[in-house]
Design a protein around this motif. Structure first.
Motif, mmCIF file in Angstrom:
data_model
loop_
_atom_site.group_PDB
_atom_site.id
_atom_site.type_symbol
_atom_site.label_atom_id
_atom_site.label_comp_id
_atom_site.label_asym_id
_atom_site.label_seq_id
_atom_site.Cartn_x
_atom_site.Cartn_y
_atom_site.Cartn_z
ATOM 1 N N THR A 98 0.926 -1.361 0.095
ATOM 2 C CA THR A 98 0.014 -0.075 0.122
ATOM 3 C C THR A 98 0.790 1.290 -0.141
ATOM 4 O O THR A 98 1.255 1.593 -1.039
ATOM 5 C CB THR A 98 -1.048 -0.085 1.251
ATOM 6 N N TRP A 99 1.137 1.994 1.202
ATOM 7 C CA TRP A 99 1.524 3.148 1.350
ATOM 8 C C TRP A 99 3.106 3.136 0.705
ATOM 9 O O TRP A 99 3.758 4.070 0.258
ATOM 10 C CB TRP A 99 1.649 3.716 2.683
ATOM 11 N N GLN A 102 2.451 2.195 -3.305
ATOM 12 C CA GLN A 102 1.516 3.059 -3.961
ATOM 13 C C GLN A 102 1.014 2.355 -5.410
ATOM 14 O O GLN A 102 0.581 3.368 -6.017
ATOM 15 C CB GLN A 102 1.961 4.486 -3.965
ATOM 16 N N ASP A 103 0.672 1.108 -5.517
ATOM 17 C CA ASP A 103 0.382 0.878 -6.693
ATOM 18 C C ASP A 103 -0.544 -0.461 -6.637
ATOM 19 O O ASP A 103 -0.331 -1.394 -6.314
ATOM 20 C CB ASP A 103 1.733 0.153 -7.281
ATOM 21 N N ARG A 104 -1.832 0.029 -6.559
ATOM 22 C CA ARG A 104 -3.057 -0.920 -5.947
ATOM 23 C C ARG A 104 -2.972 -2.099 -7.053
ATOM 24 O O ARG A 104 -3.194 -3.215 -6.433
ATOM 25 C CB ARG A 104 -4.193 -0.039 -6.284
ATOM 26 N N GLN A 105 -2.840 -2.086 -8.237
ATOM 27 C CA GLN A 105 -2.798 -3.234 -9.127
ATOM 28 C C GLN A 105 -1.726 -4.208 -9.053
ATOM 29 O O GLN A 105 -2.125 -5.418 -8.862
ATOM 30 C CB GLN A 105 -2.789 -2.442 -10.445
ATOM 31 N N PHE A 190 5.470 4.488 21.564
ATOM 32 C CA PHE A 190 5.320 5.598 20.273
ATOM 33 C C PHE A 190 4.980 6.906 20.784
ATOM 34 O O PHE A 190 5.466 8.055 20.526
ATOM 35 C CB PHE A 190 4.438 5.239 19.227
ATOM 36 N N ASN B 7 -7.363 3.004 -9.104
ATOM 37 C CA ASN B 7 -5.693 2.789 -8.955
ATOM 38 C C ASN B 7 -5.184 4.182 -8.683
ATOM 39 O O ASN B 7 -4.394 4.341 -7.950
ATOM 40 C CB ASN B 7 -5.215 2.304 -10.112
ATOM 41 N N HIS B 10 -6.097 5.781 -5.544
ATOM 42 C CA HIS B 10 -5.471 4.722 -4.509
ATOM 43 C C HIS B 10 -3.985 5.308 -4.432
ATOM 44 O O HIS B 10 -3.351 5.343 -3.204
ATOM 45 C CB HIS B 10 -5.404 3.260 -4.866
ATOM 46 N N ALA B 11 -3.311 5.478 -5.494
ATOM 47 C CA ALA B 11 -1.839 5.849 -5.556
ATOM 48 C C ALA B 11 -1.789 7.182 -4.839
ATOM 49 O O ALA B 11 -0.823 7.593 -3.862
ATOM 50 C CB ALA B 11 -1.245 5.947 -7.000
ATOM 51 N N MET B 14 -2.144 6.768 -0.978
ATOM 52 C CA MET B 14 -1.098 6.130 -0.326
ATOM 53 C C MET B 14 0.234 7.007 -0.121
ATOM 54 O O MET B 14 1.021 6.868 0.554
ATOM 55 C CB MET B 14 -0.796 4.929 -1.196
ATOM 56 N N LYS B 15 0.457 7.876 -1.294
ATOM 57 C CA LYS B 15 1.383 8.828 -1.457
ATOM 58 C C LYS B 15 1.159 9.673 0.015
ATOM 59 O O LYS B 15 2.287 10.058 0.850
ATOM 60 C CB LYS B 15 1.406 9.492 -2.658
ATOM 61 N N LYS B 17 -0.412 9.094 2.372
ATOM 62 C CA LYS B 17 -0.265 8.149 3.956
ATOM 63 C C LYS B 17 0.995 7.994 4.299
ATOM 64 O O LYS B 17 1.582 8.025 5.422
ATOM 65 C CB LYS B 17 -0.908 6.797 3.527
ATOM 66 N N LYS B 18 2.008 7.684 3.125
ATOM 67 C CA LYS B 18 3.433 7.551 3.523
ATOM 68 C C LYS B 18 4.101 8.717 3.980
ATOM 69 O O LYS B 18 4.842 9.010 4.806
ATOM 70 C CB LYS B 18 3.997 6.952 2.065
ATOM 71 N N ARG B 21 3.284 9.292 7.565
ATOM 72 C CA ARG B 21 3.972 8.245 8.468
ATOM 73 C C ARG B 21 5.343 8.572 8.550
ATOM 74 O O ARG B 21 5.893 8.475 9.687
ATOM 75 C CB ARG B 21 3.957 6.729 7.651
ATOM 76 N N LEU B 25 7.263 9.083 11.890
ATOM 77 C CA LEU B 25 8.574 8.479 12.523
ATOM 78 C C LEU B 25 9.739 9.186 12.749
ATOM 79 O O LEU B 25 10.650 9.137 13.509
ATOM 80 C CB LEU B 25 8.772 7.488 11.268
ATOM 81 N N THR B 27 9.522 11.948 14.313
ATOM 82 C CA THR B 27 9.444 12.705 15.524
ATOM 83 C C THR B 27 9.851 11.589 16.738
ATOM 84 O O THR B 27 10.017 12.089 17.857
ATOM 85 C CB THR B 27 8.135 13.142 15.816
#
Lengths: 202, 202
Positions: A98-99, A102-105, A190, B7, B10-11, B14-15, B17-18, B21, B25, B27
């Protein structure tokens, strides 16, 4: 009450407790492969699953491990598994999830390929235990069809142990499972700014 | 929505989300020895603790293990630990506990002796992690004084990881801990008459 009286009362109570336990244990006679689910938001889902895997390896069983979310936190486990090359079959799905990708397919295809490997290990006569690590995540994203997965797990060999981990386990899976533990987070470091550390998180 | 749109969306998600994250991290910069507690009525408390121990061993750390309730279900773990003789110090308290010994005074003495061993391993410079397996049981019976235990744990070396397992963890211990997970039993095969099996319970 004096120490002597406390001790005597304790001995009596424990004698009864042991008798009660023995009686209950005597009624537990079924041996079967278990479908085990570790879910919840707390830590320890995969760690406890790997604990079961290591215990099984220590007992001479053969174990298959399919990682549906390949992470960076697995160096410790891998080094232990390398001590048992004849007993472990390990396969990881893709290059992350996922993150990261970043490529669902690509994730969907990787999940399907991993599930095919998992099915083969569940059906074969070689492995006594199969760990489907983080499969709940893939199911939650509907990258695998839960109805297909449940249908398959219903027909698994009766003596095969299957462990599924990951938060947000689907209700259908919990319903089918023999043993479900929810790891609940009471406190997490955390939150206090503590980072992931060798020997703890990886 | 078409697969292509799904798709693409989603990309993008997720971008983000990353990025979120990675920011979080960054911190998390503190490294410290953690006081970890696994409690609750569910399975997996000791199993997850041994999972942490094995991970630490895989990473080359030295680990001390004190078993406050010596059981019969440990053959699997022992066989794994035997692969790492230079990295593990293992000690078990007495010959069982409570309903097995039915001898309160002996249990108290054994608990105290085990705690002395535990303190030595927590204070030494050799071990990076110490597992106090089922110590919560001993604390619950007041075989060890919780105030003494807390006072000692407050002064433990800053980089030492200490793991305490067992149901009914005392509030004082939960209060002091860095990481607490409660294993909650959602479903247990014992209820369906399934007995303890090799590779699962032991």
């Amino acid at each position: 009450m004096s120490e002597e009286e406390l001790n005597a009362r304790h001995a009596e109570k424990m004698k009864k407790k042991k008798a009660a336990r023995d009686k209950i244990l005597a009624t537990k006679t079924i041996e079967k492969g278990l479908l085990i689910v570790h879910t919840g938001k707390g830590k320890g889902k995969s760690t406890a699953a790997f604990g079961l895997v290591f215990r099984a390896l220590g007992n001479g069983l053969k174990v298959g491990v399919v990682q549906f979310v390949k992470g960076k936190w697995e160096t410790g486990e891998r080094k232990i598994l390398e001590h048992f090359p004849e007993q472990v079959t390990m396969t990881a799905m893709g290059d992350g999830f996922t993150w990261e990708t970043q490529d669902r397919q690509r994730d969907i295809e990787a999940a399907k390929a991993a599930w095919e490997r998992a099915k083969a290990m569940i059906m074969d006569e070689e492995h006594q235990m199969v760990l489907l690590d983080e499969m709940n995540i893939v199911l939650r994203y509907d990258y695998l069809d839960i109805a297909d997965v449940i249908e398959f797990l219903k027909t698994k060999p009766a003596d095969k142990h299957v462990i599924v981990t990951g938060r947000n386990a689907k209700d259908e899976l919990i319903e089918l499972a023999d043993l479900v533990t929810e790891m609940e987070m009471v406190k997490h470091p955390f939150r206090a700014g503590v980072k992931a550390q060798k020997g703890i998180e990886f």
